[in-house]
Design a protein around this motif. Sequence first.
Motif, PDB file in Angstrom:
ATOM      1  N   PHE A   9       5.792  29.982 -29.961  1.00  0.00           N
ATOM      2  CA  PHE A   9       7.215  30.057 -30.313  1.00  0.00           C
ATOM      3  C   PHE A   9       7.711  28.725 -30.888  1.00  0.00           C
ATOM      4  CE2 PHE A   9       8.030  33.760 -27.119  1.00  0.00           C
ATOM      5  CZ  PHE A   9       7.241  34.597 -27.910  1.00  0.00           C
ATOM      6  N   ILE A  12       6.712  29.022 -34.394  1.00  0.00           N
ATOM      7  CA  ILE A  12       7.618  29.934 -35.111  1.00  0.00           C
ATOM      8  C   ILE A  12       8.912  29.186 -35.450  1.00  0.00           C
ATOM      9  CG2 ILE A  12       9.157  31.928 -34.726  1.00  0.00           C
ATOM     10  CD1 ILE A  12       6.767  33.400 -33.480  1.00  0.00           C
ATOM     11  N   PHE A  31      14.048  37.512 -32.608  1.00  0.00           N
ATOM     12  CA  PHE A  31      13.067  38.093 -33.529  1.00  0.00           C
ATOM     13  C   PHE A  31      12.307  39.224 -32.841  1.00  0.00           C
ATOM     14  CE2 PHE A  31       9.391  35.788 -31.674  1.00  0.00           C
ATOM     15  CZ  PHE A  31      10.062  34.789 -30.963  1.00  0.00           C
ATOM     16  N   MET A  32      11.632  40.016 -33.663  1.00  0.00           N
ATOM     17  CA  MET A  32      10.911  41.183 -33.137  1.00  0.00           C
ATOM     18  C   MET A  32       9.655  40.740 -32.401  1.00  0.00           C
ATOM     19  SD  MET A  32      13.050  43.302 -34.179  1.00  0.00           S
ATOM     20  CE  MET A  32      12.328  44.755 -33.420  1.00  0.00           C
ATOM     21  N   ASP A  33       9.403  41.372 -31.234  1.00  0.00           N
ATOM     22  CA  ASP A  33       8.147  41.143 -30.519  1.00  0.00           C
ATOM     23  C   ASP A  33       7.027  41.809 -31.310  1.00  0.00           C
ATOM     24  OD1 ASP A  33       5.916  41.490 -28.584  1.00  0.00           O
ATOM     25  OD2 ASP A  33       7.356  40.656 -27.168  1.00  0.00           O
ATOM     26  N   ILE A  34       5.966  41.060 -31.534  1.00  0.00           N
ATOM     27  CA  ILE A  34       4.873  41.535 -32.394  1.00  0.00           C
ATOM     28  C   ILE A  34       3.991  42.579 -31.680  1.00  0.00           C
ATOM     29  CG2 ILE A  34       3.069  39.858 -31.812  1.00  0.00           C
ATOM     30  CD1 ILE A  34       2.672  39.380 -34.777  1.00  0.00           C
ATOM     31  N   HIS A  41      11.777  46.375 -29.226  1.00  0.00           N
ATOM     32  CA  HIS A  41      11.540  45.224 -28.328  1.00  0.00           C
ATOM     33  C   HIS A  41      11.802  43.926 -29.105  1.00  0.00           C
ATOM     34  CE1 HIS A  41       8.397  43.327 -25.313  1.00  0.00           C
ATOM     35  NE2 HIS A  41       9.501  42.599 -25.419  1.00  0.00           N
ATOM     36  N   LEU A  43      12.940  39.607 -28.907  1.00  0.00           N
ATOM     37  CA  LEU A  43      12.893  38.393 -28.082  1.00  0.00           C
ATOM     38  C   LEU A  43      14.007  37.441 -28.498  1.00  0.00           C
ATOM     39  CD1 LEU A  43       9.044  37.708 -28.316  1.00  0.00           C
ATOM     40  CD2 LEU A  43      10.255  38.787 -26.401  1.00  0.00           C
ATOM     41  N   LEU A  89      10.481  35.892 -17.790  1.00  0.00           N
ATOM     42  CA  LEU A  89       9.437  35.497 -16.844  1.00  0.00           C
ATOM     43  C   LEU A  89       9.266  33.976 -16.859  1.00  0.00           C
ATOM     44  CD1 LEU A  89       6.821  38.179 -17.975  1.00  0.00           C
ATOM     45  CD2 LEU A  89       8.747  38.458 -16.434  1.00  0.00           C
ATOM     46  N   GLN A  96       4.381  35.038 -17.323  1.00  0.00           N
ATOM     47  CA  GLN A  96       4.757  34.418 -18.604  1.00  0.00           C
ATOM     48  C   GLN A  96       3.494  34.049 -19.378  1.00  0.00           C
ATOM     49  OE1 GLN A  96       7.066  30.782 -18.256  1.00  0.00           O
ATOM     50  NE2 GLN A  96       7.598  30.758 -20.424  1.00  0.00           N
ATOM     51  N   SER A  97       3.407  34.491 -20.629  1.00  0.00           N
ATOM     52  CA  SER A  97       2.204  34.180 -21.411  1.00  0.00           C
ATOM     53  C   SER A  97       2.472  33.161 -22.506  1.00  0.00           C
ATOM     54  CB  SER A  97       1.602  35.457 -22.008  1.00  0.00           C
ATOM     55  OG  SER A  97       2.508  36.074 -22.879  1.00  0.00           O
ATOM     56  N   HIS A 102      11.852  32.671 -23.046  1.00  0.00           N
ATOM     57  CA  HIS A 102      12.319  33.784 -23.874  1.00  0.00           C
ATOM     58  C   HIS A 102      12.854  34.904 -23.007  1.00  0.00           C
ATOM     59  CE1 HIS A 102       7.969  34.000 -23.149  1.00  0.00           C
ATOM     60  NE2 HIS A 102       8.137  35.303 -22.996  1.00  0.00           N
ATOM     61  N   HIS A 104      13.290  38.991 -23.010  1.00  0.00           N
ATOM     62  CA  HIS A 104      12.884  40.246 -23.636  1.00  0.00           C
ATOM     63  C   HIS A 104      14.091  41.181 -23.613  1.00  0.00           C
ATOM     64  CE1 HIS A 104       8.402  39.664 -23.176  1.00  0.00           C
ATOM     65  NE2 HIS A 104       8.797  38.846 -22.225  1.00  0.00           N
ATOM     66  N   HIS A 117       4.389  44.809 -20.799  1.00  0.00           N
ATOM     67  CA  HIS A 117       3.781  44.008 -21.865  1.00  0.00           C
ATOM     68  C   HIS A 117       3.081  44.924 -22.858  1.00  0.00           C
ATOM     69  CE1 HIS A 117       4.160  40.367 -19.315  1.00  0.00           C
ATOM     70  NE2 HIS A 117       4.405  39.864 -20.478  1.00  0.00           N
TER      71      HIS A 117
HETATM   72  P1  AMP Z   1       5.748  36.758 -21.855  1.00  0.00           P
HETATM   73  O1  AMP Z   1       4.529  37.399 -21.278  1.00  0.00           O
HETATM   74  O2  AMP Z   1       6.998  37.046 -21.109  1.00  0.00           O
HETATM   75  O3  AMP Z   1       5.492  35.282 -22.052  1.00  0.00           O
HETATM   76  O4  AMP Z   1       5.963  37.426 -23.281  1.00  0.00           O
HETATM   77  C1  AMP Z   1       5.507  36.903 -24.471  1.00  0.00           C
HETATM   78  C2  AMP Z   1       5.795  37.930 -25.541  1.00  0.00           C
HETATM   79  O5  AMP Z   1       5.614  37.312 -26.799  1.00  0.00           O
HETATM   80  C3  AMP Z   1       4.878  39.167 -25.508  1.00  0.00           C
HETATM   81  O6  AMP Z   1       5.675  40.342 -25.374  1.00  0.00           O
HETATM   82  C4  AMP Z   1       4.145  39.105 -26.853  1.00  0.00           C
HETATM   83  O7  AMP Z   1       3.941  40.379 -27.403  1.00  0.00           O
HETATM   84  C5  AMP Z   1       5.090  38.263 -27.691  1.00  0.00           C
HETATM   85  N1  AMP Z   1       4.470  37.535 -28.797  1.00  0.00           N
HETATM   86  C6  AMP Z   1       3.347  36.785 -28.763  1.00  0.00           C
HETATM   87  N2  AMP Z   1       3.114  36.223 -29.976  1.00  0.00           N
HETATM   88  C7  AMP Z   1       4.126  36.624 -30.791  1.00  0.00           C
HETATM   89  C8  AMP Z   1       4.462  36.396 -32.155  1.00  0.00           C
HETATM   90  N3  AMP Z   1       3.699  35.626 -32.941  1.00  0.00           N
HETATM   91  N4  AMP Z   1       5.573  36.972 -32.655  1.00  0.00           N
HETATM   92  C9  AMP Z   1       6.356  37.752 -31.874  1.00  0.00           C
HETATM   93  N5  AMP Z   1       6.106  38.004 -30.575  1.00  0.00           N
HETATM   94  C10 AMP Z   1       5.002  37.462 -30.039  1.00  0.00           C
END
Ligand code: AMP
Length: 138
Positions: A9, A12, A31-34, A41, A43, A89, A96-97, A102, A104, A117
């Motif tokens: 992010f 981005i 922006f849109m979640d990919i 969905h 973010l 998260l 959190q990944s 962010h 959702h 997810h």
């Molecule tokens: P979290 O697990 O709460 O950290 O969620 C991270 C979110 O970011 C997930 O829903 C992914 O699908 C989303 N995500 C990861 N890379 C990108 C990207 N390049 N553009 C948009 N969304 C993304």
Amino acid sequence: MAYDTNNIFARILRGELPKIAVYEDDLTLAFMDIMPAVEGHTLVIPKEAAETILDLSPEGAAATIRTTQKVAAAVKKALGVPGIMLAQLNGTAAGQSVPHLHFHILPRAHGLEMNFHGRKMVDAKVLMPVAEKIRAAL
Ligand code: AMP
């Protein structure tokens, strides 16, 4: 832990990676979640370098929730759903990944199945018309 300036992010925000934006102001970006868990969905992130809600300034928190509220209303209208779920998260232990704070925004309807997810990358061609509907509803 120190903020990772090369997280997805942050890249981005610097324009190094593509995004499908629906809203932007001085302090936030939406922006849109990919890998959408459900159609629509979206973010919302602060521009401030903050890994979790605990790292964010009060001003950044206020701006992020303001944008989340505004975009959530547009997502609800654009997708025509009765419900909106927000998720945020903090820390890998919480799921959190991406280590940049962010929110959702997830459209919800009775009977609409959703994995929190998403697992499948969705083509920009599919996300773009949804983003256009959300932008039009702002
Ligand atoms: P979290 O697990 O709460 O950290 O969620 C991270 C979110 O970011 C997930 O829903 C992914 O699908 C989303 N995500 C990861 N890379 C990108 C990207 N390049 N553009 C948009 N969304 C993304």
